[in-house]
Design a protein around this motif. Structure first.
Motif, PDB file in Angstrom:
ATOM      1  N   PRO A 186       0.829  -1.205   0.000  1.00 20.23           N
ATOM      2  CA  PRO A 186       0.000   0.000   0.000  1.00 20.23           C
ATOM      3  C   PRO A 186       0.867   1.260   0.000  1.00 20.23           C
ATOM      4  O   PRO A 186       1.963   1.260   0.582  1.00 20.23           O
ATOM      5  N   ILE A 187       0.380   2.314  -0.631  1.00 20.30           N
ATOM      6  CA  ILE A 187       1.085   3.590  -0.560  1.00 20.30           C
ATOM      7  C   ILE A 187       0.990   4.096   0.880  1.00 20.30           C
ATOM      8  O   ILE A 187      -0.108   4.165   1.446  1.00 20.30           O
ATOM      9  N   PRO A 188       2.115   4.419   1.531  1.00 18.84           N
ATOM     10  CA  PRO A 188       2.046   4.938   2.902  1.00 18.84           C
ATOM     11  C   PRO A 188       1.104   6.138   2.988  1.00 18.84           C
ATOM     12  O   PRO A 188       1.049   6.973   2.096  1.00 18.84           O
ATOM     13  N   LEU A 189       0.364   6.204   4.074  1.00 15.38           N
ATOM     14  CA  LEU A 189      -0.709   7.185   4.223  1.00 15.38           C
ATOM     15  C   LEU A 189      -0.227   8.619   3.996  1.00 15.38           C
ATOM     16  O   LEU A 189      -0.903   9.417   3.350  1.00 15.38           O
ATOM     17  N   GLU A 190       0.954   8.965   4.502  1.00 14.48           N
ATOM     18  CA  GLU A 190       1.408  10.357   4.419  1.00 14.48           C
ATOM     19  C   GLU A 190       1.688  10.819   2.996  1.00 14.48           C
ATOM     20  O   GLU A 190       1.747  12.024   2.729  1.00 14.48           O
ATOM     21  N   PHE A 191       1.814   9.868   2.066  1.00 14.32           N
ATOM     22  CA  PHE A 191       2.145  10.248   0.703  1.00 14.32           C
ATOM     23  C   PHE A 191       0.946  10.191  -0.246  1.00 14.32           C
ATOM     24  O   PHE A 191       1.076  10.543  -1.422  1.00 14.32           O
ATOM     25  N   ARG A 192      -0.204   9.747   0.245  1.00 18.53           N
ATOM     26  CA  ARG A 192      -1.354   9.565  -0.650  1.00 18.53           C
ATOM     27  C   ARG A 192      -1.903  10.889  -1.166  1.00 18.53           C
ATOM     28  O   ARG A 192      -2.087  11.064  -2.371  1.00 18.53           O
ATOM     29  N   ALA A 193      -2.184  11.818  -0.286  1.00 22.53           N
ATOM     30  CA  ALA A 193      -2.686  13.120  -0.742  1.00 22.53           C
ATOM     31  C   ALA A 193      -1.660  13.842  -1.613  1.00 22.53           C
ATOM     32  O   ALA A 193      -2.015  14.389  -2.668  1.00 22.53           O
ATOM     33  N   PRO A 194      -0.364  13.851  -1.248  1.00 25.19           N
ATOM     34  CA  PRO A 194       0.627  14.498  -2.117  1.00 25.19           C
ATOM     35  C   PRO A 194       0.750  13.853  -3.498  1.00 25.19           C
ATOM     36  O   PRO A 194       1.222  14.499  -4.436  1.00 25.19           O
ATOM     37  N   MET A 195       0.329  12.582  -3.629  1.00 24.30           N
ATOM     38  CA  MET A 195       0.372  11.937  -4.947  1.00 24.30           C
ATOM     39  C   MET A 195      -0.483  12.683  -5.967  1.00 24.30           C
ATOM     40  O   MET A 195      -0.164  12.698  -7.157  1.00 24.30           O
ATOM     41  N   GLY A 196      -1.575  13.278  -5.511  1.00 23.47           N
ATOM     42  CA  GLY A 196      -2.471  13.937  -6.449  1.00 23.47           C
ATOM     43  C   GLY A 196      -2.952  12.955  -7.491  1.00 23.47           C
ATOM     44  O   GLY A 196      -3.464  11.885  -7.169  1.00 23.47           O
ATOM     45  N   ASN A 197      -2.776  13.283  -8.751  1.00 29.71           N
ATOM     46  CA  ASN A 197      -3.190  12.388  -9.837  1.00 29.71           C
ATOM     47  C   ASN A 197      -2.013  11.768 -10.567  1.00 29.71           C
ATOM     48  O   ASN A 197      -2.118  11.361 -11.715  1.00 29.71           O
ATOM     49  N   ARG A 198      -0.880  11.657  -9.868  1.00 28.71           N
ATOM     50  CA  ARG A 198       0.302  10.995 -10.447  1.00 28.71           C
ATOM     51  C   ARG A 198       0.120   9.485 -10.289  1.00 28.71           C
ATOM     52  O   ARG A 198       0.156   8.972  -9.182  1.00 28.71           O
ATOM     53  N   ILE A 199      -0.042   8.774 -11.375  1.00 30.59           N
ATOM     54  CA  ILE A 199      -0.339   7.343 -11.287  1.00 30.59           C
ATOM     55  C   ILE A 199       0.826   6.459 -11.717  1.00 30.59           C
ATOM     56  O   ILE A 199       0.785   5.243 -11.524  1.00 30.59           O
ATOM     57  N   TYR A 200       1.868   7.062 -12.296  1.00 29.82           N
ATOM     58  CA  TYR A 200       3.061   6.275 -12.625  1.00 29.82           C
ATOM     59  C   TYR A 200       4.230   7.242 -12.728  1.00 29.82           C
ATOM     60  O   TYR A 200       4.368   7.982 -13.697  1.00 29.82           O
ATOM     61  N   GLY A 201       5.057   7.231 -11.694  1.00 30.55           N
ATOM     62  CA  GLY A 201       6.210   8.111 -11.684  1.00 30.55           C
ATOM     63  C   GLY A 201       5.854   9.530 -11.288  1.00 30.55           C
ATOM     64  O   GLY A 201       4.702   9.858 -10.973  1.00 30.55           O
ATOM     65  N   CYS A 202       6.865  10.386 -11.288  1.00 32.90           N
ATOM     66  CA  CYS A 202       6.688  11.800 -10.941  1.00 32.90           C
ATOM     67  C   CYS A 202       7.767  12.589 -11.660  1.00 32.90           C
ATOM     68  O   CYS A 202       8.957  12.279 -11.542  1.00 32.90           O
ATOM     69  N   ASP A 203       7.362  13.607 -12.394  1.00 34.60           N
ATOM     70  CA  ASP A 203       8.306  14.415 -13.183  1.00 34.60           C
ATOM     71  C   ASP A 203       8.516  15.819 -12.627  1.00 34.60           C
ATOM     72  O   ASP A 203       9.173  16.643 -13.266  1.00 34.60           O
ATOM     73  N   ASP A 204       7.974  16.120 -11.467  1.00 35.75           N
ATOM     74  CA  ASP A 204       7.993  17.491 -10.978  1.00 35.75           C
ATOM     75  C   ASP A 204       9.410  18.074 -10.944  1.00 35.75           C
ATOM     76  O   ASP A 204       9.655  19.182 -11.419  1.00 35.75           O
TER      77      ASP A 204
END
Length: 374
Positions: A226-244
């Motif tokens: 499972p995605i750790p709880l503290e990172f779920r909201a910061p994920m936003g709509n990123r569903i594979y990887g992160c390019d920020d």
């Protein structure tokens, strides 16, 4: 011109014809500092669940530890810079963000064949032994690319190029031939901290250091649970990887220049609708992501990511699709569906909870219903 220089000139010409836009050579022992840096990162646990980094540490620290005969490493790059700003999709929460590199055909497949052809040319011309690598063996391509003059590892730890910004696919050819080395590239980030400041999960303990356990690129791709709880909201709509951190690099202005060799993203992977993705079954997943690196994480992890994004979307019209996943056979999918349901409609979640808890066998999933997550 010496015979080695003649061979290198021929290799550069052929590399350009194959679509490589960056080319550099380093001595195989050009980075004696790597074993110590790697050990420090592993001791800090920054590799997360990527146990293979620990088990291959002795070989990963040096090309010559992996292959004692190695004398030179040729590092090559292909620009995959996007046509549009990938961060613009953050304003469309009903659509999923797929990392730019994964919108193309799997880069391992794109590069490996080209590398083999170039390595074959070197073997014929120099009578040399060669080995090719595309992020699939214990070879640290980014610091070697820095040593070979392609660019420098930025504060976000990704290679930055004056010509292509943060958007380079890397591949390497290791050889027992002694080839003339290029000058290493000096670090040129200056006082800029854009890549560090934009990170949604504070994954950088310090400039030039990355804690993968906090990185959305790691959590959405490599992490299996499972995605750790503290990172779920910061994920936003990123569903594979992160390019920020890549997308805000000022050097990217050069990567946007149109080139014939530019890799073209698949249009259907440029912000696909979450409503369509959450409906995927195994066959549909395999079809949609045929030839894509996304396929390797499997349907369950992918649905986990999509459901977290739906939970962040605020779109209550997606509730029926979320509820359809509450009975999924995979614990990680059920858990993410529960979290999404609770985010979108807490009252509905409360109404469904008693019956769901009565039949739930997995403690972690049950904790999603009760909110008693560790």
């Amino acid at each position: 011109m010496t015979s080695a220089q003649t061979i290198v000139a021929e290799l550069k010409t052929r590399a350009r014809a194959l679509g490589f836009e960056s080319f550099g050579i380093a001595a195989a022992d050009a980075r004696p500092d790597l074993p110590e840096k790697l050990r420090a990162a592993l001791d800090a646990g920054w590799h997360g669940d990527m146990d293979w980094m620990e088990t291959t540490a002795d070989r990963r620290g040096s090309p010559r530890a992996m292959w004692p005969a190695a004398r030179s490493v040729i590092v090559l790059g292909i620009n995959y810079g996007p046509e549009a700003d990938p961060l613009a999709l953050l304003d469309q929460p009903d659509r999923g963000i797929i990392s730019v590199y994964a919108r193309n055909r799997d880069y391992h497949e794109i590069i490996k064949g080209k590398l083999k052809e170039l390595a074959g040319l070197l073997a014929r011309r120099a009578g040399a032994q060669v080995k090719v690598f595309v992020d699939t063996a214990p070879l640290m391509e980014k610091p070697l690319a820095e040593a070979a003059g392609l660019g420098w590892q930025g504060k976000h730890t990704v290679l930055v190029s004056r010509d292509f910004g943060s958007w380079l696919f890397l591949g390497a050819i290791l050889t027992d031939a002694d080839l003339p080395a290029d000058k290493p590239h000096a670090e040129s980030c200056g006082s800029c901290t854009r890549c560090l400041d934009i990170c949604p999960t504070n994954a950088f303990p310090a400039p030039f250091q990355l804690d993968s356990r906090r990185c959305l690129a790691y959590l959405t791709v490599e992490h299996k649970g499972p995605i750790p709880l503290e990172f779920r909201a910061p994920m936003g709509n990123r569903i594979y990887g992160c390019d920020d951190c890549l997308a805000v690099c000022p050097w990217n202005k050069f990567a946007s220049v149109s080139r014939e060799a530019r890799l073209q993203a698949r249009s259907e992977l440029d912000g696909p609708a979450l409503a369509d993705l959450v409906r995927l079954d195994d066959a549909g997943f395999r079809t949609l992501f045929a030839g894509s690196p996304i396929k390797r994480i499997g349907l369950q992890r992918f649905l986990r990511n999509v459901l977290i994004a739906i939970g962040n979307s605020g779109d209550v019209s997606l509730l029926p699709l979320v509820e359809a996943r509450l009975g999924d056979s995979a614990d990680v999918v059920r858990g993410a569906a529960i979290w999404a349901l609770r985010r979108l409609d807490a009252d509905r979640a409360g109404a469904l909870r008693p019956a769901a808890l009565a039949g739930e066998q997995d403690d972690a999933v049950a904790a999603e219903w009760t909110g008693e997550l560790a």
